[in-house]
Design an enzyme around this catalytic site. Structure first.
Site, mmCIF file in Angstrom:
data_model
loop_
_atom_site.group_PDB
_atom_site.id
_atom_site.type_symbol
_atom_site.label_atom_id
_atom_site.label_comp_id
_atom_site.label_asym_id
_atom_site.label_seq_id
_atom_site.Cartn_x
_atom_site.Cartn_y
_atom_site.Cartn_z
ATOM 1 N N LYS A 151 -5.871 -3.064 -2.207
ATOM 2 C CA LYS A 151 -6.131 -2.422 -1.141
ATOM 3 C C LYS A 151 -7.185 -3.656 -0.480
ATOM 4 O O LYS A 151 -6.769 -4.808 0.604
ATOM 5 C CB LYS A 151 -5.368 -1.294 -0.303
ATOM 6 C CG LYS A 151 -4.048 -0.483 -1.469
ATOM 7 C CD LYS A 151 -3.181 -1.453 -0.767
ATOM 8 C CE LYS A 151 -1.215 -0.610 -0.793
ATOM 9 N NZ LYS A 151 -0.796 -1.057 0.036
ATOM 10 N N TYR A 190 -6.744 1.724 -7.246
ATOM 11 C CA TYR A 190 -5.358 1.048 -5.931
ATOM 12 C C TYR A 190 -6.435 0.799 -4.489
ATOM 13 O O TYR A 190 -6.222 0.097 -4.051
ATOM 14 C CB TYR A 190 -4.968 2.302 -5.863
ATOM 15 C CG TYR A 190 -4.059 3.547 -4.360
ATOM 16 C CD1 TYR A 190 -2.546 2.221 -4.418
ATOM 17 C CD2 TYR A 190 -4.633 2.880 -3.528
ATOM 18 C CE1 TYR A 190 -1.899 2.439 -3.538
ATOM 19 C CE2 TYR A 190 -4.009 3.603 -2.090
ATOM 20 C CZ TYR A 190 -1.998 2.497 -1.765
ATOM 21 O OH TYR A 190 -1.901 2.942 -1.154
ATOM 22 N N SER A 219 -3.894 0.068 3.300
ATOM 23 C CA SER A 219 -4.752 1.790 3.425
ATOM 24 C C SER A 219 -5.820 2.095 3.830
ATOM 25 O O SER A 219 -6.102 1.290 3.826
ATOM 26 C CB SER A 219 -3.864 1.759 2.084
ATOM 27 O OG SER A 219 -4.544 3.436 1.804
#
EC number: 1.1.1.162
Length: 275
Positions: A184, A180, A167
């Site tokens: 990532k 998150y 991402s």
């Protein structure tokens, strides 16, 4: 929860080309895993005749394995598409179950690690459960499935390609994305180490790093117009990514057209990181 898709293909042709793998990569659209509800609304006749998925009948030329946390949908994929679709219904965070299922499913030529969760919480409100679940799926499952597949590739003595879906959040801090963003970022570095260690075995490893993608998960997390407008205003192209934008990047990194590319991150962010 997204789905992990692996393509297992047959032998090369007389010229040594992986024609079946190339066919499968072009015909099997990742949108199926990202937009399961839409797929399940189609009849079998629709699947054979819908222009957006031409040639679905040719998937029998290879085997596509779908590792999905949603058993009902995975089984339905198998019923609707063709016998070449082999769903393996398991929780990728369960290492023992994953080892048994994936270890018995090879050999493999290609792997796309696409499964992920996005539990959005402010930093001060992050829970242990959210952290552990995110680490288990976004990082641990990628490491483990890649180990299993790479060992099989090495044992078979065949080159391969692995694409990990990361991402833009791996390289830019986003509010409420503490966990998150961290998982990532870890995935990007894991992929680089994998590329370094698997390179001598002719196995390439790269990441695709999209901006917000209009999957079900993306729509849920970015449904607030004020929140989404603030993000879109930071993207020079002025829009979020569609599933095909990511799919096409994955296809490139799986194909021989990127034969000299490994350890790289392909940004599919509409220019977000340069703004």
């Amino acid at each position: 929860m997204s789905t992990k898709v692996t393509v297992r293909c047959g032998n090369k042709d007389a010229a040594g080309n992986r024609t079946k793998a190339q066919l499968a990569r072009r015909l099997f659209r990742n949108r199926y895993s990202c937009d399961a509800d839409s797929l399940l609304q189609k009849t079998e006749e629709d699947l054979w005749n819908t222009p957006e998925i031409p040639g679905i009948r040719f998937l029998n030329a290879c085997e596509v394995l779908v590792f999905n946390l949603l058993q009902q949908k995975a089984v339905k994929f198998h019923e609707l598409l063709c016998p070449g679709i082999q769903p393996l219904c398991l929780d990728l965070a369960d290492w023992d179950a994953t080892e048994a299922a994936v270890g018995a499913a090879g050999p493999f030529d290609l792997l796309v690690n696409n499964a992920a969760v996005a539990v959005l919480q402010p930093f001060l409100a992050v829970t242990r459960a959210a952290l552990q679940r995110s680490l288990d799926v976004n990082l641990g499952a990628v490491l483990h499935v890649s180990q299993i597949v790479a060992r099989q590739m090495i044992a078979q003595g065949v080159p391969g390609a692995i694409v990990n879906v990361s991402s833009q959040a791996s390289q830019r801090a986003l509010r409420d994305h503490a966990v998150y963003c961290s998982t990532k970022s870890a995935l990007d570095m894991l992929s680089k180490v994998m590329a370094m260690e698997l390179g001598p075995h002719k196995i390439r490893v790269n990441t695709v790093n999209p901006t917000v993608v209009m999957t079900d998960m993306g729509r849920i997390n970015w449904s607030d117009p004020q929140k989404s407008a603030a993000m879109i205003n930071r993207i020079p192209l002025g829009k979020f990514a569609e599933v095909d934008d990511v799919v096409n990047s994955i296809l490139f990194l799986l194909s021989d057209k990127s034969a000299m590319t490994t350890g790289s991150s392909l940004m599919v962010d509409g220019g977000f990181l340069v703004s």
